[in-house]
Design an enzyme around this catalytic site. Sequence first.
Site, short mmCIF file in Angstrom:
data_model
loop_
_atom_site.label_atom_id
_atom_site.label_comp_id
_atom_site.label_asym_id
_atom_site.label_seq_id
_atom_site.Cartn_x
_atom_site.Cartn_y
_atom_site.Cartn_z
N TYR A 18 45.44 -0.94 5.42
CA TYR A 18 46.54 -1.91 5.53
C TYR A 18 47.02 -2.41 4.17
CZ TYR A 18 44.19 -2.84 10.11
OH TYR A 18 43.58 -2.75 11.33
N GLY A 32 38.42 -13.02 17.21
CA GLY A 32 37.38 -12.25 16.55
C GLY A 32 37.36 -12.61 15.07
N ARG A 33 38.46 -12.26 14.40
CA ARG A 33 38.57 -12.43 12.96
C ARG A 33 38.19 -13.84 12.50
NH1 ARG A 33 41.98 -9.35 9.98
NH2 ARG A 33 43.11 -8.88 11.89
N ARG A 89 39.80 -1.96 5.30
CA ARG A 89 41.05 -2.73 5.41
C ARG A 89 41.98 -2.56 4.20
NH1 ARG A 89 41.63 -7.54 5.76
NH2 ARG A 89 43.21 -7.61 7.38
N GLY A 140 43.88 -13.34 17.31
CA GLY A 140 44.95 -13.25 16.33
C GLY A 140 45.02 -14.39 15.33
N CYS A 173 36.23 10.82 -1.97
CA CYS A 173 37.23 11.74 -2.50
C CYS A 173 38.56 11.46 -1.82
CB CYS A 173 36.80 13.18 -2.25
SG CYS A 173 35.19 13.51 -2.96
N GLU A 174 39.03 10.26 -1.98
CA GLU A 174 40.27 9.78 -1.37
C GLU A 174 40.82 8.77 -2.35
OE1 GLU A 174 42.27 9.71 1.15
OE2 GLU A 174 41.28 11.09 2.52
C1 LIG Z 1 41.43 -7.44 18.58
C2 LIG Z 1 41.61 -8.22 19.81
C3 LIG Z 1 41.21 -9.55 19.83
C4 LIG Z 1 40.70 -10.28 18.63
O1 LIG Z 1 41.67 -10.35 17.66
P1 LIG Z 1 41.41 -11.14 16.30
O2 LIG Z 1 42.65 -10.87 15.54
O3 LIG Z 1 40.20 -10.57 15.71
O4 LIG Z 1 41.25 -12.57 16.68
C5 LIG Z 1 41.33 -10.22 21.01
N1 LIG Z 1 41.81 -9.62 22.13
C6 LIG Z 1 42.19 -8.34 22.14
C7 LIG Z 1 42.68 -7.74 23.40
C8 LIG Z 1 42.11 -7.59 20.98
O5 LIG Z 1 42.50 -6.32 20.98
#
Ligand SMILES: *Cc1c(COP(=O)(O)O)cnc(C)c1O
Length: 420
Positions: free
Chosen positions: A314, A274-275, A310, A230, A341-342
């Site tokens: 969003y 992740g992000r 994205r 997150g 086509c969106e």
């Molecule tokens: C998506 C997700 C992450 C990674 O989230 P980021 O926002 O990309 O850091 C980590 N844990 C779980 C369970 C997720 O669903």
Amino acid sequence: MAEKGIPFTKKQIEAIISKYPTPFHIYDEKGMRDNAGRLTAAFSWAPGFKEYFAVKACPNPYIMQLFKEEGFGSDCSSMAELVLAERVGITGEEIFFSSNDTPAPEFVKARELGAVINLDDISHIPFLEKHAGIPEQISLRYNPGPLRPGNAIIGKPEEAKYGFTRDQLFEGYRILRAKGIKRFGLHTMVASNELDPDYFVDTAEMLFDLVIDIKAALGLRFEFVNLGGGFGIPYLPEESAIDLEYVSEKIKDLYDRKIRAAGLHPLKIFMESGRMMTGPYGYLVSRVLHIKDTYKKFVGLDASSANLMRPGIYGAYHHITVLDKEGSPQNRIYDVTGSLCENNDKFAVDRLLPEVTVGDIVIIHDTGAHGHSMGYNYNGKLRSAELLLYGDGSVKLIRRAETLEDYFATLDFSRLPKRR
Ligand SMILES: *Cc1c(COP(=O)(O)O)cnc(C)c1O
């Protein structure tokens, strides 16, 4: 508006395009490694600190290999992600399996690989036991509900589908203890793309307090807490990245005051970002096919939201650079579109840009996470290639572009009536 940096020159990218046609995603290897090293260094005080890279952000084995070399594990949430980890040689407790609404075969695979299993719901305890057996270590995902504010992408915790309530959490650990489990973890994931560093400090505090409360109520000792992912990234040029050193220092302070003071040291701290690990290091490179002037002005690219959804789903902001025109006055307003086509197939709406001409190279920033991985095939659009750009300027193709044959691979044309 401020510009965002790009790790390649126009000349370099033209040479790359001559070999790999647009559109494609290109990832900055050095940028990812430097950032990974920075996270590890920031948490070097924490015993057994580990980042499990959230594979869904950029599920490419070469990216996973890079993070493996940086000492990271993999956070997997599906069969394909588990198999990817296995194929990269990431197994055992280097895998954190954090799924929800989980199909039985995925629990079986996670058990087979020896992954740390993180359960999303109390009903998954008997489900896991029935289908895959109970492992020696288990983690539960906490949803604090009304106790925490949420944010735009993940929503309010009490409306989110994830995790155990507080009462269920205590009950869950009680059940697991009765089954003879001795190794416990606690997990949460309450935000997405959050840029306030104190949010993560508060999350750590929430989990530390919970570990102390569960110890008091049940006598359980935890091996780790997983703060989830997150961590946000500065999609807007005027935003700044999270100060990891600040977050680490604040969490260390809490650790000393709460965990050490309660005699619960050592407690490992895990993360599953992740992000933050890949997002800022990816660029979608495309070319302008058409300029259209009707009720609005449109820049039509050879990329579409099938390459990056994205903005479409969003309304997310992705910065756009028209290569070689960074210094030109940004005095035109365009919608930047793809060819689906969106009508929501737009990378930007009413974006201030320099005057764009057909053939310009357009760079869409921050596509390293949930970019290629969220891609889809609507309108028969083919998924693009992924390239890895090294610090010395060399490039490796880490996923080729799809072909029509790939797209048709699940069809059997031979069963159509014979054509005369
Ligand atoms: C998506 C997700 C992450 C990674 O989230 P980021 O926002 O990309 O850091 C980590 N844990 C779980 C369970 C997720 O669903």
